[in-house]
Design a protein around this motif. Structure first.
Motif, PDB file in Angstrom:
ATOM      1  N   UNK A 154     -35.913  23.588 -40.075  1.00  8.44           N
ATOM      2  CA  UNK A 154     -34.663  23.997 -39.417  1.00  8.44           C
ATOM      3  C   UNK A 154     -34.248  25.396 -39.869  1.00  8.44           C
ATOM      4  N   UNK A 155     -34.383  25.664 -41.153  1.00 11.26           N
ATOM      5  CA  UNK A 155     -34.030  26.980 -41.680  1.00 11.26           C
ATOM      6  C   UNK A 155     -34.948  28.049 -41.109  1.00 11.26           C
ATOM      7  N   UNK A 156     -36.239  27.745 -41.001  1.00  9.84           N
ATOM      8  CA  UNK A 156     -37.180  28.699 -40.423  1.00  9.84           C
ATOM      9  C   UNK A 156     -36.793  29.032 -38.982  1.00  9.84           C
ATOM     10  N   UNK A 157     -36.482  28.014 -38.201  1.00 10.75           N
ATOM     11  CA  UNK A 157     -36.100  28.249 -36.810  1.00 10.75           C
ATOM     12  C   UNK A 157     -34.789  29.029 -36.721  1.00 10.75           C
ATOM     13  N   UNK A 158     -33.861  28.756 -37.622  1.00 13.24           N
ATOM     14  CA  UNK A 158     -32.595  29.496 -37.646  1.00 13.24           C
ATOM     15  C   UNK A 158     -32.844  30.974 -37.963  1.00 13.24           C
ATOM     16  N   UNK A 168     -18.555  54.192 -33.277  1.00  8.76           N
ATOM     17  CA  UNK A 168     -18.648  52.731 -33.327  1.00  8.76           C
ATOM     18  C   UNK A 168     -20.072  52.271 -33.034  1.00  8.76           C
ATOM     19  N   UNK A 169     -20.671  52.820 -31.986  1.00  8.35           N
ATOM     20  CA  UNK A 169     -22.048  52.441 -31.641  1.00  8.35           C
ATOM     21  C   UNK A 169     -22.995  52.812 -32.780  1.00  8.35           C
ATOM     22  N   UNK A 170     -22.833  53.999 -33.327  1.00 10.03           N
ATOM     23  CA  UNK A 170     -23.708  54.459 -34.411  1.00 10.03           C
ATOM     24  C   UNK A 170     -23.581  53.565 -35.640  1.00 10.03           C
ATOM     25  N   UNK A 171     -22.353  53.279 -36.031  1.00  4.23           N
ATOM     26  CA  UNK A 171     -22.130  52.452 -37.221  1.00  4.23           C
ATOM     27  C   UNK A 171     -22.667  51.044 -37.004  1.00  4.23           C
ATOM     28  N   UNK A 172     -22.345  50.445 -35.860  1.00  2.00           N
ATOM     29  CA  UNK A 172     -22.834  49.088 -35.608  1.00  2.00           C
ATOM     30  C   UNK A 172     -24.351  49.048 -35.431  1.00  2.00           C
ATOM     31  N   UNK A 173     -24.928  50.120 -34.907  1.00  3.04           N
ATOM     32  CA  UNK A 173     -26.388  50.172 -34.793  1.00  3.04           C
ATOM     33  C   UNK A 173     -27.011  50.188 -36.191  1.00  3.04           C
ATOM     34  N   UNK A 174     -26.460  51.011 -37.084  1.00  5.67           N
ATOM     35  CA  UNK A 174     -26.965  51.066 -38.466  1.00  5.67           C
ATOM     36  C   UNK A 174     -26.781  49.706 -39.150  1.00  5.67           C
ATOM     37  N   UNK A 175     -25.629  49.067 -38.928  1.00  7.75           N
ATOM     38  CA  UNK A 175     -25.400  47.736 -39.503  1.00  7.75           C
ATOM     39  C   UNK A 175     -26.376  46.711 -38.916  1.00  7.75           C
ATOM     40  N   UNK A 176     -26.648  46.816 -37.619  1.00 10.47           N
ATOM     41  CA  UNK A 176     -27.587  45.897 -36.973  1.00 10.47           C
ATOM     42  C   UNK A 176     -28.998  46.048 -37.519  1.00 10.47           C
ATOM     43  N   UNK A 177     -29.436  47.281 -37.692  1.00 10.42           N
ATOM     44  CA  UNK A 177     -30.770  47.530 -38.251  1.00 10.42           C
ATOM     45  C   UNK A 177     -30.851  46.982 -39.674  1.00 10.42           C
ATOM     46  N   UNK A 202     -32.341  37.250 -31.930  1.00 17.81           N
ATOM     47  CA  UNK A 202     -31.005  37.464 -31.348  1.00 17.81           C
ATOM     48  C   UNK A 202     -30.420  38.768 -31.883  1.00 17.81           C
ATOM     49  N   UNK A 203     -30.676  39.068 -33.145  1.00 19.60           N
ATOM     50  CA  UNK A 203     -30.193  40.314 -33.743  1.00 19.60           C
ATOM     51  C   UNK A 203     -30.792  41.535 -33.072  1.00 19.60           C
ATOM     52  N   UNK A 204     -32.060  41.435 -32.717  1.00 21.96           N
ATOM     53  CA  UNK A 204     -32.703  42.538 -31.981  1.00 21.96           C
ATOM     54  C   UNK A 204     -31.989  42.738 -30.644  1.00 21.96           C
ATOM     55  N   UNK A 205     -31.763  41.640 -29.932  1.00 21.94           N
ATOM     56  CA  UNK A 205     -31.104  41.723 -28.623  1.00 21.94           C
ATOM     57  C   UNK A 205     -29.696  42.310 -28.750  1.00 21.94           C
TER      58      UNK A 205
END
Length: 163
Positions: free
Chosen positions: A23-27, A63-72, A34-37
């Motif tokens: 379950x943890x592996x699938x999560x 905002x886009x730049x900061x959230x993009x860096x946080x997403x990466x 989902x994070x990539x998307x």
């Protein structure tokens, strides 16, 4: 009779462990993809969310730049977790690669803290303080766990040499 009960308990414990690890592996897999998307669609999703929260788009580029860096950074963290988890599934988790992954996870957690502080300058929320606290703790925990794993790897290598 007791021996039979212990075998039954051991089998139940092993089954629970297997279910939990799968379950943890699938999560983790879901979180990674989902994070990539989410990260890729940030320019559009921030504009859409900006319709409900106009303050968010006042500083659209930032905002886009900061959230993009946080997403990466979050994706790299989850990728390192997936690498560690692979060794858990293989039942060989005390390896040098996991020490390296834990060190990286600590570094990326501190990077997320730094970017969250920068984000707080642009747009402050109470939730951001929580994020900062959580990632400070995650970074420290990862660094300490890396040292624990380093010791375990050394002990394992010594043990392997004596056999």
């Amino acid at each position: 009779m007791k021996e039979k009960e212990q075998k039954g308990y051991g089998a139940k414990l092993k089954k629970k462990k297997e279910i939990l690890t799968r379950c943890t592996k699938y999560l983790l897999d879901f979180m990674f993809y989902a994070g990539i998307a989410v990260t890729v669609t940030l320019p559009w999703s921030i504009r859409k969310i900006g319709e409900l929260m106009p303050r968010l788009v006042e500083h659209y580029e930032e905002t886009v730049t900061i959230y993009f860096a946080l997403g990466i950074a979050a994706l790299v963290l989850v990728r390192e977790l997936r690498k560690i988890f692979k060794t858990v599934l293989e039942e060989d988790c005390f390896v040098r690669e996991n020490v390296i992954s834990l060190q990286k996870m600590g570094n990326w957690s501190f990077f997320i803290v730094l970017m969250s502080v920068v984000r707080s300058i642009v747009y402050m929320t109470v939730a951001m303080y929580v994020v900062i606290l959580v990632f400070v703790i995650a970074g420290l925990f990862s660094k300490v766990l890396a040292y624990v794993f380093e010791e375990a790897v050394c002990c394992k290598q010594e043990n392997d040499l004596t056999i």
